[in-house]
Motif scaffolding. Structure first.
Motif, mmCIF file in Angstrom:
data_model
loop_
_atom_site.group_PDB
_atom_site.id
_atom_site.type_symbol
_atom_site.label_atom_id
_atom_site.label_comp_id
_atom_site.label_asym_id
_atom_site.label_seq_id
_atom_site.Cartn_x
_atom_site.Cartn_y
_atom_site.Cartn_z
ATOM 1 N N PRO B 89 0.826 -1.219 0.000
ATOM 2 C CA PRO B 89 0.000 0.000 0.000
ATOM 3 C C PRO B 89 0.860 1.269 0.000
ATOM 4 N N PHE B 90 1.977 1.227 0.741
ATOM 5 C CA PHE B 90 2.898 2.362 0.800
ATOM 6 C C PHE B 90 3.507 2.636 -0.586
ATOM 7 N N PRO B 104 -3.082 -14.781 -3.483
ATOM 8 C CA PRO B 104 -3.967 -13.663 -3.145
ATOM 9 C C PRO B 104 -3.294 -12.560 -2.334
ATOM 10 N N ARG B 105 -3.865 -11.344 -2.442
ATOM 11 C CA ARG B 105 -3.376 -10.178 -1.685
ATOM 12 C C ARG B 105 -4.284 -9.924 -0.485
ATOM 13 N N LYS B 110 -5.741 -4.878 -1.718
ATOM 14 C CA LYS B 110 -6.811 -4.813 -2.726
ATOM 15 C C LYS B 110 -7.477 -3.433 -2.703
ATOM 16 N N ASP B 111 -7.687 -2.912 -1.499
ATOM 17 C CA ASP B 111 -8.282 -1.576 -1.392
ATOM 18 C C ASP B 111 -7.387 -0.523 -2.031
ATOM 19 N N ALA B 112 -6.077 -0.634 -1.761
ATOM 20 C CA ALA B 112 -5.141 0.348 -2.315
ATOM 21 C C ALA B 112 -5.061 0.220 -3.838
ATOM 22 N N ASP B 166 -7.954 -5.721 -10.355
ATOM 23 C CA ASP B 166 -7.904 -4.549 -11.230
ATOM 24 C C ASP B 166 -8.355 -3.296 -10.486
ATOM 25 N N GLY B 167 -8.262 -2.168 -11.166
ATOM 26 C CA GLY B 167 -8.541 -0.871 -10.556
ATOM 27 C C GLY B 167 -10.007 -0.618 -10.229
ATOM 28 N N THR B 168 -10.881 -1.514 -10.708
ATOM 29 C CA THR B 168 -12.302 -1.313 -10.396
ATOM 30 C C THR B 168 -12.741 -2.182 -9.214
#
Lengths: 280, 188
Positions: B89-90, B104-105, B110-112, B166-168
């Protein structure tokens, strides 16, 4: 007493390290091929066909099948009528690993101290399990064990009342948690019983059984069949891309245990299920 | 059908990637695993410069085997991405937009990924020899002393990956589990 020189052992181990890392055993290739024919997901099938191509590439080019060339784990069966000359057995195995990993361009993946984490650069020390057996032979089995499968493995001390259902649930939970990180289709070694220290060891030994051969004990053979079905029902599939083949095999080994305990260990092995042995 | 993509990717191409897309990548990847992540993180936290431009690279979580004669690299498959989760995330906040690994992450990652419109792709674990063959060049960029954990620039051709996050907010691993799992009941 039959004498075996330490140099003979070292040279044999050097070759074992190099070949085991590049050549997928025939049984594993056959299991991957069978998985390919069974798999129903398109991406899963493509993944399996790439893994089969990977096996060809490894064998032809003598390149490691996986960049994680593992912790060097040995299962040694030393006949009690054998005498090792010219140095210790442990030193011979260790120097075989050092030479094999350097000459075979294998990755050094060991840190000397788990908290300070400085790479020893030689892939040593190695992990050696000894068995003293009858006879005048020395059998050395080499298992390069990658970090992905090891990290996904687990031990739990269940209560006897948890029984078969509890053991199954723990195995399935462990596989679900491992998911794509453990490089499916995986081989699942399960140890049931024994002590806190022996249970994971029999789980690891379970991996070495000829792939897919069932336990001789009917109860455990049934457990293996049911676990395999449950694991393949998770839908994780090859490489976690979804599908019907998540495990190539489940092998369960058991041992006597304390009246108060039901230890269960799950040792996970990746799709590059490779090991090799030699008898001197 | 696999999409063939060249790196560097246009911003619109990257943001158009969707969970489940199978891609063949050609161009440069930058390797970084546990130790390199710690170094990057420590440098950035101290306000120092780092040896790569996070905004333009694709980080590939791998620690290749030593290069044998006659090949650009040895074996070079992906390592487990979850181990980088505490740093990711950083790094995303500092501009990173694309990563390749396996497994998996965390929810934080995933939020970031969603927040910054980034993408996480998986290569096939256990495919090291084949993926090594997709590498056309290999050069140390930083932290040489880390050996296999150094940052290498890998030129790759037709390197197969699948978009996981992905970004969505799309998550391919979760979607496949829903699609393929058959709720087997554990017999008592």
């Amino acid at each position: 007493m039959r004498k075996i020189h330490a140099t003979t052992i070292r040279n044999a181990v050097r070759e074992l390290c190099i070949r085991a890392n590049a050549e997928l055993p025939r049984a594993t290739t056959a299991a991957l091929r069978e998985a390919f024919s069974k798999e129903r997901s398109r991406l899963g099938k493509e993944t399996l066909s790439l893994l089969l191509e990977n096996a060809r590439e490894g064998a032809h080019e003598r390149v490691p099948l996986c960049q994680d060339t593992g912790y060097a784990v040995f299962f040694v069966e030393l006949g009690q009528e054998v005498r090792i000359t010219g140095g210790s057995l442990k030193a011979a195995l260790t120097s075989g690993v050092r030479q094999g990993y350097r000459q075979g361009f294998l990755r050094a993946s060991i840190v000397g101290d788990p908290l300070l984490r400085k790479n020893t650069r030689t892939n040593t020390p190695c992990m050696i399990h000894y068995d003293i057996v009858r006879g005048d032979k020395l059998k050395i089995l080499f298992l390069p064990k990658g970090g992905g499968g090891e990290n996904a493995s687990a031990l739990k001390m269940l209560r006897p009342a948890d029984g078969i259902a509890g053991a199954k649930q723990f195995v399935i939970e462990t596989v679900r948690r491992a998911a794509a990180g453990a490089c499916p289709p995986i081989v699942v070694g399960v140890g049931i019983g024994g002590t806190f220290d022996s249970c994971p060891l029999i789980a690891k030994k379970a991996l070495l059984r000829p792939l897919g051969r069932r336990s001789k004990h009917a109860l455990y053979a049934r457990l293996e069949r049911e676990l395999l079905k449950e694991i393949n029902n998770t839908g994780i599939g090859p490489s976690g891309f979804g599908g019907s083949v998540t495990a190539l095999a489940v092998h369960v080994e058991y041992q006597a245990c304390h009246i108060a305990s039901l230890p269960v260990a799950v040792n996970i092995q990746c799709n590059a299920h490779r090991f090799r042995s030699i008898t001197l | 059908m696999k999409k063939i993509l060249t790196i560097p990717m246009q911003k619109e191409v990257l943001s158009g990637l969707r969970a489940g897309d199978a891609l063949l990548l050609s161009g440069d990847l930058y390797t970084a695993r546990d130790a390199a992540h710690k170094r990057l993180f420590d440098l950035l936290r101290k306000g120092r410069k780092i040896p790569i431009d996070l905004r333009s690279v694709i980080l590939y979580y791998t620690g290749p085997t030593p290069t044998p004669p006659g090949r650009p690299i040895g074996s070079a498959g992906p390592t487990t991405a979850g181990r980088m989760d505490s740093y990711t995330p950083f790094l995303l906040e500092r501009g990173l937009r694309a990563m390749i690994g396996k497994g998996p992450r965390s929810n934080e990652v995933k939020d970031a990924i969603k927040k910054y419109g980034a993408v996480y792709m998986a290569a096939i674990g256990g495919l090291g020899a084949y993926l090594g063959r997709c590498v056309t060049s290999c050069k140390v960029v930083a932290f040489r002393e880390l050996g296999p954990e150094a940052i290498y620039r890998l030129g790759v051709k037709d390197f197969p990956v699948v978009v996981i996050n992905d970004g969505t907010g799309g998550d391919f691993y979760e979607a496949t589990l829903k699609r393929w799992s058959r709720a087997g009941r554990i017999r008592r």
